[in-house]
Design a protein around this motif. Structure first.
Motif, PDB file in Angstrom:
ATOM      1  N   CYS A  63      86.648 106.673  57.229  1.00 35.57           N
ATOM      2  CA  CYS A  63      85.472 106.421  58.076  1.00 35.57           C
ATOM      3  C   CYS A  63      85.640 107.165  59.391  1.00 35.57           C
ATOM      4  CB  CYS A  63      85.341 104.925  58.334  1.00 35.57           C
ATOM      5  SG  CYS A  63      83.984 104.522  59.442  1.00 35.57           S
ATOM      6  N   HIS A  92      82.108  99.405  52.948  1.00 41.68           N
ATOM      7  CA  HIS A  92      82.385  99.447  54.389  1.00 41.68           C
ATOM      8  C   HIS A  92      81.197 100.063  55.133  1.00 41.68           C
ATOM      9  CE1 HIS A  92      84.697 100.002  58.101  1.00 41.68           C
ATOM     10  NE2 HIS A  92      84.221 101.235  58.141  1.00 41.68           N
ATOM     11  N   THR A 100      79.052  97.860  57.834  1.00 42.25           N
ATOM     12  CA  THR A 100      79.280  98.160  59.254  1.00 42.25           C
ATOM     13  C   THR A 100      78.243  99.109  59.829  1.00 42.25           C
ATOM     14  OG1 THR A 100      80.658 100.043  58.672  1.00 42.25           O
ATOM     15  CG2 THR A 100      81.791  97.922  58.985  1.00 42.25           C
ATOM     16  N   LYS A 116      83.899 106.705  62.064  1.00 47.25           N
ATOM     17  CA  LYS A 116      83.592 105.859  63.218  1.00 47.25           C
ATOM     18  C   LYS A 116      84.838 105.096  63.652  1.00 47.25           C
ATOM     19  CE  LYS A 116      80.059 104.159  65.671  1.00 47.25           C
ATOM     20  NZ  LYS A 116      79.026 104.997  66.292  1.00 47.25           N
ATOM     21  N   CYS A 117      85.471 104.410  62.722  1.00 49.18           N
ATOM     22  CA  CYS A 117      86.584 103.520  63.075  1.00 49.18           C
ATOM     23  C   CYS A 117      87.930 104.021  62.564  1.00 49.18           C
ATOM     24  CB  CYS A 117      86.313 102.118  62.542  1.00 49.18           C
ATOM     25  SG  CYS A 117      86.301 102.021  60.746  1.00 49.18           S
ATOM     26  N   HIS A 151      78.610 102.187  59.682  1.00 45.76           N
ATOM     27  CA  HIS A 151      79.337 103.398  60.056  1.00 45.76           C
ATOM     28  C   HIS A 151      78.888 104.501  59.102  1.00 45.76           C
ATOM     29  CE1 HIS A 151      82.850 100.833  61.880  1.00 45.76           C
ATOM     30  NE2 HIS A 151      81.738 100.780  62.588  1.00 45.76           N
TER      31      HIS A 151
HETATM   32 ZN    ZN Z   1      84.271 102.362  59.805  1.00 49.65          ZN
END
Ligand code: ZN
Ligand code: ZN
Ligand code: ZN
Length: 89
Positions: free
Chosen positions: A39, A59, A63, A41-42, A65
């Motif tokens: 991912c 995910h 989220t 983003k995170c 994302h």
């Molecule tokens: Zn993420």
């Protein structure tokens, strides 16, 4: 990021690599995976849609994302879920 696949992919200046070459969710449940995606983003790493648990897609949906990168050695691509956009880098 060249190519202009979508605004999410264009906003990525450096691609996050996987912290560990495992699915963060499968290790909790003793699951198996086929390929891994990270991912953007995170930085979490999750399993692909060919894997039984499809944690990367779960995910992204849970989220919001948007963008994942392949965490597989030698693969250099990004995918954006909301835009269904694909870009190599
Ligand atoms: Zn993420
Ligand atoms: Zn996008
Ligand atoms: Zn998984």
């Amino acid at each position: 990021m060249s190519g202009g696949a979508c605004s999410h992919i264009e906003a990525i200046e450096s691609v996050k690599p996987p912290k560990k070459h495992v699915c963060d969710e499968c290790v909790k449940i003793g699951g198996q995976w086929v390929h891994l995606r990270t991912c953007q983003k995170c930085g979490g790493t999750h399993c692909c849609d060919s894997s039984p648990n499809r944690h990367a897609t779960k995910h992204a949906k849970a989220t919001s994302h948007p963008v994942i990168a392949s965490a597989e050695p030698g693969e250099r691509w990004l995918y954006c879920y909301p835009d269904d956009a694909f870009a190599e880098y």
